[in-house]
Design a protein around this motif. Structure first.
Motif, mmCIF file in Angstrom:
data_model
loop_
_atom_site.group_PDB
_atom_site.id
_atom_site.type_symbol
_atom_site.label_atom_id
_atom_site.label_comp_id
_atom_site.label_asym_id
_atom_site.label_seq_id
_atom_site.Cartn_x
_atom_site.Cartn_y
_atom_site.Cartn_z
ATOM 1 N N ASN A 189 -119.360 9.720 -20.257
ATOM 2 C CA ASN A 189 -119.445 10.668 -21.369
ATOM 3 C C ASN A 189 -120.865 10.781 -21.896
ATOM 4 O O ASN A 189 -121.189 10.322 -22.986
ATOM 5 C CB ASN A 189 -118.536 10.199 -22.510
ATOM 6 C CG ASN A 189 -117.086 10.324 -22.147
ATOM 7 O OD1 ASN A 189 -116.642 11.374 -21.682
ATOM 8 N ND2 ASN A 189 -116.342 9.257 -22.337
ATOM 9 N N ASP A 228 -112.121 13.918 -18.791
ATOM 10 C CA ASP A 228 -111.323 13.723 -20.003
ATOM 11 C C ASP A 228 -109.914 13.219 -19.695
ATOM 12 O O ASP A 228 -109.161 13.876 -18.965
ATOM 13 C CB ASP A 228 -111.243 15.049 -20.782
ATOM 14 C CG ASP A 228 -110.760 14.845 -22.208
ATOM 15 O OD1 ASP A 228 -110.576 13.683 -22.615
ATOM 16 O OD2 ASP A 228 -110.576 15.859 -22.917
ATOM 17 N N ARG A 229 -109.583 12.107 -20.244
ATOM 18 C CA ARG A 229 -108.210 11.602 -20.318
ATOM 19 C C ARG A 229 -108.227 10.337 -21.184
ATOM 20 O O ARG A 229 -108.917 9.366 -20.843
ATOM 21 C CB ARG A 229 -107.648 11.258 -18.937
ATOM 22 C CG ARG A 229 -106.168 10.938 -19.003
ATOM 23 C CD ARG A 229 -105.522 10.830 -17.644
ATOM 24 N NE ARG A 229 -104.231 11.502 -17.670
ATOM 25 C CZ ARG A 229 -103.342 11.459 -16.690
ATOM 26 N NH1 ARG A 229 -103.596 10.804 -15.586
ATOM 27 N NH2 ARG A 229 -102.191 12.089 -16.802
ATOM 28 N N LYS A 293 -116.780 18.696 -25.476
ATOM 29 C CA LYS A 293 -115.907 17.519 -25.361
ATOM 30 C C LYS A 293 -116.516 16.300 -26.056
ATOM 31 O O LYS A 293 -115.858 15.602 -26.818
ATOM 32 C CB LYS A 293 -115.638 17.247 -23.878
ATOM 33 C CG LYS A 293 -114.548 16.225 -23.626
ATOM 34 C CD LYS A 293 -115.087 14.854 -23.358
ATOM 35 C CE LYS A 293 -114.018 13.798 -23.311
ATOM 36 N NZ LYS A 293 -114.475 12.532 -22.766
ATOM 37 N N ASN A 298 -115.095 12.777 -28.357
ATOM 38 C CA ASN A 298 -115.634 11.423 -28.439
ATOM 39 C C ASN A 298 -116.140 11.122 -29.845
ATOM 40 O O ASN A 298 -115.850 10.061 -30.411
ATOM 41 C CB ASN A 298 -116.722 11.195 -27.384
ATOM 42 C CG ASN A 298 -116.172 11.312 -25.967
ATOM 43 O OD1 ASN A 298 -116.492 12.256 -25.250
ATOM 44 N ND2 ASN A 298 -115.343 10.390 -25.549
ATOM 45 N N HIS A 301 -113.230 10.683 -32.211
ATOM 46 C CA HIS A 301 -112.668 9.338 -32.137
ATOM 47 C C HIS A 301 -113.409 8.383 -33.079
ATOM 48 O O HIS A 301 -112.787 7.628 -33.825
ATOM 49 C CB HIS A 301 -112.805 8.823 -30.696
ATOM 50 C CG HIS A 301 -111.533 8.910 -29.906
ATOM 51 N ND1 HIS A 301 -111.514 8.940 -28.536
ATOM 52 C CD2 HIS A 301 -110.231 8.944 -30.299
ATOM 53 C CE1 HIS A 301 -110.253 8.984 -28.118
ATOM 54 N NE2 HIS A 301 -109.465 8.999 -29.164
ATOM 55 N N ARG A 371 -110.994 -0.387 -29.442
ATOM 56 C CA ARG A 371 -111.552 0.217 -28.229
ATOM 57 C C ARG A 371 -112.512 1.359 -28.611
ATOM 58 O O ARG A 371 -113.613 1.474 -28.080
ATOM 59 C CB ARG A 371 -110.436 0.781 -27.333
ATOM 60 C CG ARG A 371 -110.978 1.462 -26.068
ATOM 61 C CD ARG A 371 -109.891 2.126 -25.238
ATOM 62 N NE ARG A 371 -109.579 3.486 -25.649
ATOM 63 C CZ ARG A 371 -110.219 4.585 -25.241
ATOM 64 N NH1 ARG A 371 -111.233 4.494 -24.414
ATOM 65 N NH2 ARG A 371 -109.850 5.776 -25.680
ATOM 66 N N LYS A 379 -122.547 4.467 -28.115
ATOM 67 C CA LYS A 379 -121.812 5.743 -28.217
ATOM 68 C C LYS A 379 -122.402 6.684 -29.273
ATOM 69 O O LYS A 379 -122.587 7.880 -29.018
ATOM 70 C CB LYS A 379 -120.345 5.471 -28.565
ATOM 71 C CG LYS A 379 -119.549 4.820 -27.450
ATOM 72 C CD LYS A 379 -118.134 4.487 -27.921
ATOM 73 C CE LYS A 379 -117.339 3.812 -26.810
ATOM 74 N NZ LYS A 379 -116.012 3.360 -27.266
HETATM 75 C C1 CS2 Z 1 -113.459 7.358 -26.367
HETATM 76 C C2 CS2 Z 1 -113.331 7.737 -24.910
HETATM 77 O O1 CS2 Z 1 -114.692 5.454 -25.748
HETATM 78 C C3 CS2 Z 1 -114.447 6.254 -26.625
HETATM 79 O O2 CS2 Z 1 -114.951 6.172 -27.730
HETATM 80 O O3 CS2 Z 1 -113.789 8.470 -27.135
HETATM 81 O O4 CS2 Z 1 -113.054 6.632 -24.115
HETATM 82 C C4 CS2 Z 1 -112.267 8.832 -24.727
HETATM 83 O O5 CS2 Z 1 -110.977 8.309 -24.945
HETATM 84 C C5 CS2 Z 1 -112.346 9.452 -23.365
HETATM 85 O O6 CS2 Z 1 -113.648 9.952 -23.168
HETATM 86 C C6 CS2 Z 1 -111.324 10.549 -23.221
HETATM 87 O O7 CS2 Z 1 -111.627 11.374 -22.190
#
Ligand code: CS2
Length: 493
Positions: A189, A228-229, A293, A298, A301, A371, A379
């Protein structure tokens, strides 16, 4: 009964197994970094095509000592594993995947790994080595030559340790034998992941062997791709679920959501599998898709995960049960991200954001906040900070994204949630983040002084005043719900 080739004839009474037979498979893809994500995504696509196109099996590689347990499990199970796809309504589809037919642990067998990559049959070397695995400074985007492993491989090219040492060793053998090159396909990513891989590899190769570097430059391709998944960490509960439902032991099954997407630039120098027949999209330019994406999913999240950890929420769907979090996430996406995205061919952004909310709310996958927050130091400079920088430039809103950095500073300093429970922080820079964050009492901007994470944000007046006010607010009341609600209030009307 253990999951392995010998037992498949019994296991198949309970669950779908591969239709192809791996007696003498040709592994045309060498994949570095076999974790949950590779096994729910790329290996799943390859699984679907292998019965018609048997020459595209995968050889998995683990580069680090930390990959030893994966190596043991994969080798014990003939590289078979169970993929459990969890639907939001509680239904699950499970199947045995067999597209990885060989697994090598590089620390044990460096020469076999080089030979495998240099073999005529290998046409693609693909990577999921995480954002932190590319060995660049996230702000300057320059290769980090100070890394002792890199220094070692520059001095001893026949003793590789990182992807750079292995890839150059293998490409050197191919060139010397007159073999065609392979394509290097990054599946991490990172925006422009292929361009980034090229830039890093060229920096390394030029230092190591300038003639080889010139050969790589003209012969190897590095398609950009968007993957993506959502793939949570495997839990003991998942291992029990497989055992209870299907009556066999899989020591490392994988759980994932139903959604899957892969968009790739069609630039392969030595052939590729016909993935377009299985739902993969090939496009001339992946830029708008990957930006959308990474900046929405990401970053989204992290926008849930960091305050979620402080609030004492353990999974992403729990964050989505909190209307304050849902509204904050949507306002972040609408006000701070959507305006800086380019038009994305074939995608309705509003629908995409609605779908993201539904995916995050899937309560059956139990994706953990730990996670999501893991390796935030690698990130956030890729997922979130660029959004703040673009909005500073465009005079756009920054308060949502900045709040996540302020909350991250609190999280790193205090390391406990609202109920005084310790937060499970997984970050290779945890100690350093903590040290900087706790200096806050003598220097309110201490956290921001880690320049290879925050770059020059600290020099921007508007950012600094927003951040400082938010830090004060959080320390006076760390209830995230309260703080997030007061930030969203004005925009909620
Ligand atoms: C997540 C990713 O690691 C993270 O912070 O955002 O692992 C995410 O689940 C994947 O990129 C989904 O495609």
């Amino acid at each position: 009964m253990n999951l392995n080739q010998n037992n498949l004839h019994i296991i198949k009474k309970q669950i779908d197994i591969p239709l192809y037979t791996p007696s003498h498979p040709t592994t045309a893809i060498v994949h570095i970094g076999v974790g949950g994500f590779h096994r729910s995504h790329q290996a799943y696509y390859i699984h679907r095509l292998l019965d018609r196109y048997p020459d595209w099996a995968i050889c998995g590689i683990g580069l680090r000592e930390a990959d030893r347990s994966m190596s043991e499990v994969m080798n014990q199970q003939d590289c078979l594993y169970t993929l459990v796809t969890q639907y939001p309504d509680g239904n699950a589809i499970s199947e045995v995947i067999g597209s990885i037919t060989e697994y090598l642990l590089a620390v044990d067998k460096p020469d076999r790994v080089i030979d495998k990559m240099a073999h005529f049959d290998t046409k693609i070397v693909s990577l999921t080595i995480t954002e932190g695995g590319y060995n660049f400074n996230p702000i300057t985007e320059q290769f980090d030559f100070d890394n002792p492993d890199i220094q070692h491989e520059l001095n001893y090219p026949d003793q590789p340790r990182t992807i750079y040492g292995y890839i150059t060793a293998a490409l050197r053998n191919r060139r010397n034998q007159g073999l065609p090159p392979f394509t290097i396909l990054s599946c991490d990513n990172i925006q422009h992941n292929g361009d980034m891989t090229r830039k890093m590899l060229m920096a390394f190769a030029k230092k190591q062997d300038s003639q080889l570097a010139a050969w790589i430059e003209t012969n190897v391709s590095f398609p950009n791709s968007m993957v993506d998944r959502i793939t949570p960490v495997t839990t003991p509960q998942l291992i029990s679920l497989v055992k209870d439902n299907y009556d066999y032991t899989d020591r490392w099954p994988v759980v994932c959501e139903p959604y899957i997407q892969w968009i790739i630039e069609d630039n392969f120098v030595n052939g590729r599998p016909p993935l377009e027949e299985y739902g993969v999209q090939f496009v001339p330019d992946v830029t708008p898709y990957e930006k959308m994406k990474i900046r929405l999913l990401n970053a989204g999240h992290s926008v849930l995960g960091i305050p979620g950890a402080i609030q004492g929420y353990h999974t992403i769907d729990t964050c989505m049960d909190d209307p304050v979090f849902v509204s904050f996430l949507r306002l972040f996406m609408d006000i701070e991200v959507s305006p800086i995205l380019d038009r994305v061919p074939g995608i309705n952004l509003e629908v995409y954001k609605d779908t993201l909310e539904a995916r995050f709310a899937n309560s059956t996958i139990k994706d953990t906040v730990s996670r999501i927050c893991s390796e935030s130091s690698a990130k956030l400079p890729k997922f979130l900070i660029p959004t703040i920088l673009e909005n500073l430039e465009n005079r756009g809103s920054i308060k949502y994204a900045t709040f996540i950095l302020a909350a991250w500073s609190y999280y790193s300093a205090v390391q406990t949630d609202l109920h005084n429970n310790p937060i499970d922080i997984i970050d290779s820079r945890k100690g350093e983040l903590h040290q900087s964050a706790i200096m806050l009492h003598s220097d309110p901007l201490s956290f921001l002084r880690i320049t290879d994470i925050f770059g020059s944000l600290i020099d921007n007046q508007r950012f600094v005043s927003t951040y400082t006010k938010q830090i004060e607010d959080i320390y006076s009341n760390p209830n995230m719900q309260y703080q997030m609600e007061s930030i969203s209030q004005a925009d909620n009307g």
